[in-house]
Write an enzyme that holds these catalytic residues in place. Structure first.
Site, PDB file in Angstrom:
ATOM      1  NE  ARG A 171       4.139  -3.695  -1.381  1.00  0.00           N
ATOM      2  CZ  ARG A 171       3.817  -3.613  -2.884  1.00  0.00           C
ATOM      3  NH1 ARG A 171       2.520  -3.376  -2.907  1.00  0.00           N
ATOM      4  NH2 ARG A 171       4.468  -3.610  -3.658  1.00  0.00           N
ATOM      5  CE1 TYR A 222       6.327 -10.239   3.104  1.00  0.00           C
ATOM      6  CE2 TYR A 222       4.761  -8.655   2.572  1.00  0.00           C
ATOM      7  CZ  TYR A 222       6.116  -9.259   2.305  1.00  0.00           C
ATOM      8  OH  TYR A 222       7.151  -8.706   1.817  1.00  0.00           O
ATOM      9  CE  LYS A 259       6.684  -0.628   0.201  1.00  0.00           C
ATOM     10  NZ  LYS A 259       7.627   0.206  -0.637  1.00  0.00           N
ATOM     11  CG  HIS A 294       7.987   3.606  -3.844  1.00  0.00           C
ATOM     12  ND1 HIS A 294       7.515   2.641  -4.726  1.00  0.00           N
ATOM     13  CD2 HIS A 294       8.803   2.728  -2.811  1.00  0.00           C
ATOM     14  CE1 HIS A 294       8.136   1.306  -4.190  1.00  0.00           C
ATOM     15  NE2 HIS A 294       8.768   1.579  -3.128  1.00  0.00           N
ATOM     16  CB  SER A 352       8.732  -3.589  -6.144  1.00  0.00           C
ATOM     17  OG  SER A 352       7.873  -2.686  -5.498  1.00  0.00           O
ATOM     18  CB  CYS A 400      13.839  -1.515 -10.700  1.00  0.00           C
ATOM     19  SG  CYS A 400      12.514  -1.939 -11.739  1.00  0.00           S
ATOM     20  CG  ASP A 416      10.925   1.196   0.144  1.00  0.00           C
ATOM     21  OD1 ASP A 416      10.763   0.788  -0.884  1.00  0.00           O
ATOM     22  OD2 ASP A 416       9.880   1.065   0.947  1.00  0.00           O
ATOM     23  NE  ARG A 422      10.160  -8.186   0.902  1.00  0.00           N
ATOM     24  CZ  ARG A 422       9.829  -7.120   0.352  1.00  0.00           C
ATOM     25  NH1 ARG A 422      10.638  -6.185   0.974  1.00  0.00           N
ATOM     26  NH2 ARG A 422       9.183  -6.987  -0.756  1.00  0.00           N
TER      27      ARG A 422
END
Ligand code: OXD
Ligand code: MN
Length: 596
Positions: free
Chosen positions: A72, A201, A210, A230, A252, A254, A281, A378
């Site tokens: 991103r 991407y 998102k 989120h 992101s 964690c 997510d 991913r």
């Protein structure tokens, strides 16, 4: 090809997009197997996708993005509300008229020798009162095939919209020349519109994720009385069969996907505990008829980070990727056309292709300090593949939420777990969320990055107004509101090593959280919130972790917290007039409690 809907609002907008992009061909995506199979075959024939081993990874495909297009791009992401103050200090802003004027020539004729795919999709189960419809037009088959996994895609998505409604999100994507200098990811919240260009991407181009389900949806939620967060959603089944649902927000990287799919330690599974995944997510949350807060996962798949995923760290995620999955930017084992990434196992393939496409000797390449898979490579895996997918995953009403959990990566400050005093204090706890850069792993205290509610890159409007909306939702929910907690799995010892084992053992903390929600266990009041008595965290079966270790993990260092309060004060200044007075009050109260 004829339109899949009679809805004139959709058709008018699609016609405008066709006139703008001037594609050679137009294809409505109906979601049928035949159509998707044909698109897969086409993508394989052009090299856009690579077919993987049909026996070991049935239905799986591989895709490689350009090396300049692997993540991103927050610095090229814009919230174009009419007024700058509505985007707030944490978002890039540009006047919508100016942005449309800048981007329109870039889209003009951009699909000249290409096909435009028109993708109707539903975020949330079709028929759910919490679901919303989007239409994405794109010139990328990769986008179509990913959207087929990540959303409920195809003609059925229009069922929720009907023939007259205008309430759909208009998403325009073109990979154009994948030029990073001309890359833009733009949300126009007041127009229900997303324009994305020059990227191919995931997070930049799967516009349902998102861009819609967080940035646009957070704005819609504020206006319509619900929340887009989120957050993962999981259910904890107790031995008596009762299931309690919690959501959790972490920045992101964690371990959200890991927590969402955790396997409880043996002591728990033997007693009959189970964890069910609803989402990893994003959560959409709305008060239900009984006044409680209900959550759906708007997505239909997992777009997870591959490196680090293995049988131990996340058995269920790995299992989810064993069929009908798209892998992006991982490494290929050419001997059997399977995939590999760092920490999958200790055996990098000898006959490997690394993520940029170069053939290498895997073990030598890795020994020289290179990565075979991109760190942000991913998997796009269907939720239905997940062994612990919740039986409520498709429930249109969602699941009732007992607790909401915030967390970050802190070496010293935050204790293993604490509970907020109430919803207002919980909103404060979410607003001060932060993670330290991983310099902490070498013992040095990392740099603190504040990431309120893990929404910093995803809030589609002014963060101060977003906090006000949280406070408002608390008033609506009253005593039916979920309890709010904060966790930290990442405290380190003097050598910089993590003290808490994490992964499945996080169940021990969830156990206390659920007991608190049921009023079944006491707590200790500290300056920052309610904490467990150390003996109330179950350490049975843990190696080297005793109740004393837990006491240490729960310690609150007042000096560190005074520094923390000063950092929060500085951070809050950014929001000026829009900082809700309730949050300044909470900060003042925290300071007062720390000085007692
Ligand atoms: C994600 C992220 O990809 O949060 O989910 O960055
Ligand atoms: Mn995320």
């Amino acid at each position: 090809m004829a339109s899949l809907t009679k809805n004139p609002n959709v058709n008018k907008w699609v016609d405008e997009m066709i006139a703008l992009c001037k594609p050679e061909k137009v294809m409505w995506i109906d979601g049928s197997k035949e159509q998707l199979d044909a698109l897969r075959a086409e993508a394989i024939s052009t090299g856009e996708m690579i077919k993987l081993n049909e026996e070991k990874l049935p239905g799986c495909l591989y895709h490689r993005t350009k090396p300049n297009d692997v993540a991103r791009v927050e610095d090229r992401t814009f919230i174009c509300s009419r007024k700058k103050e509505d985007a707030g200090p944490t978002n890039n802003w540009c006047d919508p008229k100016e942005m449309y004027a800048k981007l329109t020539p870039m889209y003009d004729g951009v699909m000249k020798n290409r096909t435009m795919y028109i993708i109707p999709y539903s975020m949330g189960p079709i028929g759910s009162p919490l679901a919303k419809v989007g239409v994405e037009v794109t010139d990328s088959i990769y986008v179509v095939l990913n959207m087929a996994i990540m959303t409920r895609m195809g003609a059925d998505a229009f069922k929720n919209l009907g023939d007259t409604s205008d309430d759909f999100v208009r998403g325009l994507h073109s990979k154009a020349d994948v030029d990073p200098e001309k890359r833009y990811i733009v949300q126009f919240p007041e127009d229900n519109t997303i324009w994305s260009i020059n990227s191919a991407y995931g997070g930049n181009v799967l516009l349902g994720k998102k861009c819609f389900a967080l940035r646009i949806a957070s704005y819609q939620g504020k206006n319509e009385g619900w929340m887009a967060e989120h957050m993962l959603i999981l259910g904890i089944e107790k031995p008596n069969g009762e299931i309690k649902y919690v959501t959790a927000a972490f920045p992101s990287a964690c371990g959200k996907t890991n927590l969402a799919m955790l396997i409880p330690p043996e002591g728990y599974t033997k007693r009959g505990y189970k964890v069910w995944t609803v989402g990893d997510d994003i959560a959409w949350l709305k008060p239900g008829p009984d006044g409680r807060l209900y959550a759906i996962n708007p997505e239909n798949g997992f777009f997870g980070v591959a490196p680090g995923t293995n049988e131990k760290s996340n058995f269920n995620a790995l299992a989810s990727t064993r069929k009908n999955t798209i892998f992006t930017n991982v490494a290929i084992n050419n001997d059997d056309m399977t995939v590999w990434w760092e920490k999958l196992d200790k055996n990098p393939p000898v006959n490997a292709t690394e993520w940029k496409g170069e053939k290498v000797n895997g073990p030598e390449y890795v020994a020289a300090g290179n990565k075979l898979a991109h760190p942000n490579s991913r998997f796009t895996a269907p939720a239905e593949n997940c062994p612990c997918i919740s039986p409520e995953f498709n429930n249109p009403q969602g699941v009732p939420i007992s607790a909401m959990i915030f967390g970050g990566r802190r070496a010293k400050t935050a204790p293993l777990v604490y509970q907020s005093f109430n919803w207002q204090h919980g909103t404060f706890v979410g607003s001060i969320m932060a993670s330290e850069t991983t310099a902490a792993a070498t013992g040095a205290v990392g740099v603190v990055r504040r990431d309120p509610m893990a929404m910093l890159p995803f809030c589609g409007y002014h963060m101060g107004d977003y906090w006000a909306h949280w406070l408002e939702m608390g008033k609506i929910l009253g005593d039916k509101a979920p309890k709010i907690f904060n966790v930290n799995w990442f405290r380190t010892d003097e050598n910089g090593d993590f003290i808490w084992p994490g992964y499945g053992d996080n169940m021990r903390v969830l156990d206390w959280i659920i007991e608190r929600c049921e009023g079944a266990v006491d707590a200790v009041e500290t300056p920052i919130g309610y904490e467990p008595k150390p003996e109330d965290i179950n350490v049975e079966g843990l190696d080297g972790i005793t109740t004393e270790t837990v006491a240490d993990l729960l310690s609150v260092d007042k000096d560190l917290w005074k520094e923390e309060a000063a950092g929060i004060e500085e951070f809050y200044k950014k929001f000026g007039e829009k900082l809700p007075k309730e949050l300044s009050e909470e900060l003042a109260n925290l300071k007062a409690r720390l000085s007692k």
